[in-house]
Design an enzyme around this catalytic site. Sequence first.
Site, PDB file in Angstrom:
ATOM      1  N   LYS A 118       1.119 -28.176   4.720  1.00  0.00           N
ATOM      2  CA  LYS A 118       0.979 -29.605   5.025  1.00  0.00           C
ATOM      3  C   LYS A 118      -0.474 -29.982   5.319  1.00  0.00           C
ATOM      4  CE  LYS A 118       4.356 -30.963   7.621  1.00  0.00           C
ATOM      5  NZ  LYS A 118       5.144 -31.295   8.818  1.00  0.00           N
ATOM      6  N   LYS A 130       3.351 -23.026  14.727  1.00  0.00           N
ATOM      7  CA  LYS A 130       4.501 -23.765  15.266  1.00  0.00           C
ATOM      8  C   LYS A 130       5.167 -22.912  16.324  1.00  0.00           C
ATOM      9  CE  LYS A 130       6.777 -27.675  14.151  1.00  0.00           C
ATOM     10  NZ  LYS A 130       6.295 -28.873  13.445  1.00  0.00           N
ATOM     11  N   SER A 378      -2.790 -36.373  14.427  1.00  0.00           N
ATOM     12  CA  SER A 378      -3.281 -35.357  15.372  1.00  0.00           C
ATOM     13  C   SER A 378      -4.732 -34.993  15.074  1.00  0.00           C
ATOM     14  CB  SER A 378      -2.422 -34.093  15.274  1.00  0.00           C
ATOM     15  OG  SER A 378      -1.244 -34.273  16.003  1.00  0.00           O
TER      16      SER A 378
HETATM   17  P1  NAD Z   1      12.782 -36.320  18.380  1.00  0.00           P
HETATM   18  O1  NAD Z   1      13.156 -35.327  19.396  1.00  0.00           O
HETATM   19  O2  NAD Z   1      12.005 -37.503  18.801  1.00  0.00           O
HETATM   20  O3  NAD Z   1      14.093 -36.842  17.622  1.00  0.00           O
HETATM   21  C1  NAD Z   1      15.017 -35.959  17.071  1.00  0.00           C
HETATM   22  C2  NAD Z   1      16.208 -36.742  16.577  1.00  0.00           C
HETATM   23  O4  NAD Z   1      17.083 -35.837  15.910  1.00  0.00           O
HETATM   24  C3  NAD Z   1      17.016 -37.395  17.700  1.00  0.00           C
HETATM   25  O5  NAD Z   1      17.406 -38.694  17.316  1.00  0.00           O
HETATM   26  C4  NAD Z   1      18.245 -36.493  17.808  1.00  0.00           C
HETATM   27  O6  NAD Z   1      19.392 -37.175  18.252  1.00  0.00           O
HETATM   28  C5  NAD Z   1      18.413 -36.062  16.366  1.00  0.00           C
HETATM   29  N1  NAD Z   1      19.221 -34.870  16.261  1.00  0.00           N
HETATM   30  C6  NAD Z   1      19.093 -33.710  16.964  1.00  0.00           C
HETATM   31  N2  NAD Z   1      20.060 -32.850  16.616  1.00  0.00           N
HETATM   32  C7  NAD Z   1      20.790 -33.457  15.674  1.00  0.00           C
HETATM   33  C8  NAD Z   1      21.934 -33.091  14.916  1.00  0.00           C
HETATM   34  N3  NAD Z   1      22.510 -31.899  15.074  1.00  0.00           N
HETATM   35  N4  NAD Z   1      22.431 -33.979  14.023  1.00  0.00           N
HETATM   36  C9  NAD Z   1      21.880 -35.186  13.866  1.00  0.00           C
HETATM   37  N5  NAD Z   1      20.789 -35.601  14.543  1.00  0.00           N
HETATM   38  C10 NAD Z   1      20.259 -34.748  15.432  1.00  0.00           C
HETATM   39  O7  NAD Z   1      12.012 -35.492  17.246  1.00  0.00           O
HETATM   40  P2  NAD Z   1      10.987 -36.045  16.166  1.00  0.00           P
HETATM   41  O8  NAD Z   1       9.611 -35.832  16.683  1.00  0.00           O
HETATM   42  O9  NAD Z   1      11.399 -37.390  15.698  1.00  0.00           O
HETATM   43  O10 NAD Z   1      11.179 -34.985  14.987  1.00  0.00           O
HETATM   44  C11 NAD Z   1      12.200 -35.140  14.010  1.00  0.00           C
HETATM   45  C12 NAD Z   1      11.872 -34.269  12.802  1.00  0.00           C
HETATM   46  O11 NAD Z   1      10.622 -34.671  12.266  1.00  0.00           O
HETATM   47  C13 NAD Z   1      11.739 -32.790  13.081  1.00  0.00           C
HETATM   48  O12 NAD Z   1      12.206 -32.060  11.967  1.00  0.00           O
HETATM   49  C14 NAD Z   1      10.242 -32.591  13.239  1.00  0.00           C
HETATM   50  O13 NAD Z   1       9.837 -31.258  12.970  1.00  0.00           O
HETATM   51  C15 NAD Z   1       9.757 -33.548  12.184  1.00  0.00           C
HETATM   52  N6  NAD Z   1       8.369 -33.974  12.367  1.00  0.00           N
HETATM   53  C16 NAD Z   1       7.976 -34.546  13.528  1.00  0.00           C
HETATM   54  C17 NAD Z   1       6.657 -34.961  13.663  1.00  0.00           C
HETATM   55  C18 NAD Z   1       6.171 -35.688  14.893  1.00  0.00           C
HETATM   56  O14 NAD Z   1       5.015 -36.136  14.890  1.00  0.00           O
HETATM   57  N7  NAD Z   1       6.968 -35.872  15.925  1.00  0.00           N
HETATM   58  C19 NAD Z   1       5.737 -34.742  12.617  1.00  0.00           C
HETATM   59  C20 NAD Z   1       6.190 -34.166  11.433  1.00  0.00           C
HETATM   60  C21 NAD Z   1       7.511 -33.795  11.321  1.00  0.00           C
END
Ligand code: NAD
Length: 445
Positions: A118, A130, A378
């Site tokens: 990425k 990670k 970031s």
């Molecule tokens: P977050 O904790 O803010 O939100 C996670 C969401 O996933 C919540 O709404 C939760 O209810 C839901 N969830 C958890 N378990 C679940 C399940 N079993 N079934 C359905 N929904 C479920 O996390 P985030 O930061 O929004 O990250 C979400 C995804 O995006 C992850 O895969 C993370 O690696 C990826 N990501 C995040 C970022 C970032 O900047 N936060 C950057 C790149 C990628």
Amino acid sequence: MFISILIHTFTLILLHLQIMSNNTEKKRTGMYENVMHEFNKAADKMNLDAGVRKILASTQNEIVVHFPVKMDDGSIEVFTGYRVQHNNALGPYKGGLRYHPTVDIDAARALATWMTWKSAIAGLPYGGGKGGIQLDPSKYSKGELERITRRFTYALGDNIGPDYDIPAPDVNTNAQIMAWISDTYASAKSPANRSVNLHVVTGKPVLSGGLQGRDRATGFGVVVSIQKWAKKNNVDLKGKTFIIQGFGNVGYWATHFLQELGAKLIAVQDHTGSILNTEGIDSEDLLAYTKTNKGGVSGYSKAKAIDNSEFWKTDCYLLVPAALGNQITTENANDIKASLIAEGANGPTDSAAEEILMKKGIAIIPDILCNSGGVIGSYFEWLQNKRAEIWEIDEVLVKLKQKIETAFDAVVASAEKYQTDYRTAAYIVALAKIEQVYKERGVFP
Ligand code: NAD
């Protein structure tokens, strides 16, 4: 005697069945297997240098720490934390920390490796890392989470650092947790270098050195990618229906920006269940509701509850997985009716499911391109910290958009050159850059 032998035999059969079912589950959810499948496909396609291939097929460092924390009731619990550093050829290791029961060495390896690709695709001077802690944060008080976070940071010691390995938020971690990590790391070092050491993490609260707009960076980037895809394919997003899995940081902000473009959110799934309203769900109203409902969408009165399996069958134009890895599998890939999948989450689609989706003609914007807004944000925060600057949000979003558009164009060019899908094309963009660096520097000694 006969009855006791019978009970013993029955127990053994049950144990055997349990082991079998655990193995099946493990196989289905082996995220690192997916990474290697994707990597090998791209490496073959571009004829990656054999030595570089060997280097990148392995992670560089894998740190596992077990550390004790005092709970509110005075008892002691021991937690397991991970930090995997895949590769730092292009720059310091970079990637999030996740607090979730599914965090293990397999997940950390996979997620660290995706971060290497990425960062390279986005043109950032970073490698990939990670990690996280295997726990369900909802079971702990705020005070306990603070102590867990601080003790984890202490246990990691110099395995992280502002120019060595820079963590960021991920699932169930946020700006508050980054502030605790920053303070703990800097407090364990010389006070003379405190201001530099505070920047061991990105995604900090704005007054603690965070970037304005870092909160929305990933969701914004997902939507910039969708817009690029739509423009290339002459699609007007206004009025297009979409469904989203995950309504956390990435999910909410993606719906916010899609709604601004006139797209219509009709179904949401999170860890509490799935909801549907074909007339449309207002993302701001849903966000306000989740804040009163421990972050969950279930019970939202302006949509009906549906089974989790029904969510995947929803008739829609766009599907945005924005929760966990391995959510689109052979079990539900055939049900999906969307024309486009924009991967907000990391690794939401397993390799076998991807074959099915491709056969169905469903387009995929792969995670390592689609959700790169987070690491780009970031990077801006890191630069801002290094230069002691404060960037305005408009400036941040303009620069973010430019970087994602450039990355998107590079992936499209690669897809055309190699006549391949966008995921493989994105890998090739990353692998070609890292291959070149290894050729330029050689391998020590
Ligand atoms: P977050 O904790 O803010 O939100 C996670 C969401 O996933 C919540 O709404 C939760 O209810 C839901 N969830 C958890 N378990 C679940 C399940 N079993 N079934 C359905 N929904 C479920 O996390 P985030 O930061 O929004 O990250 C979400 C995804 O995006 C992850 O895969 C993370 O690696 C990826 N990501 C995040 C970022 C970032 O900047 N936060 C950057 C790149 C990628």
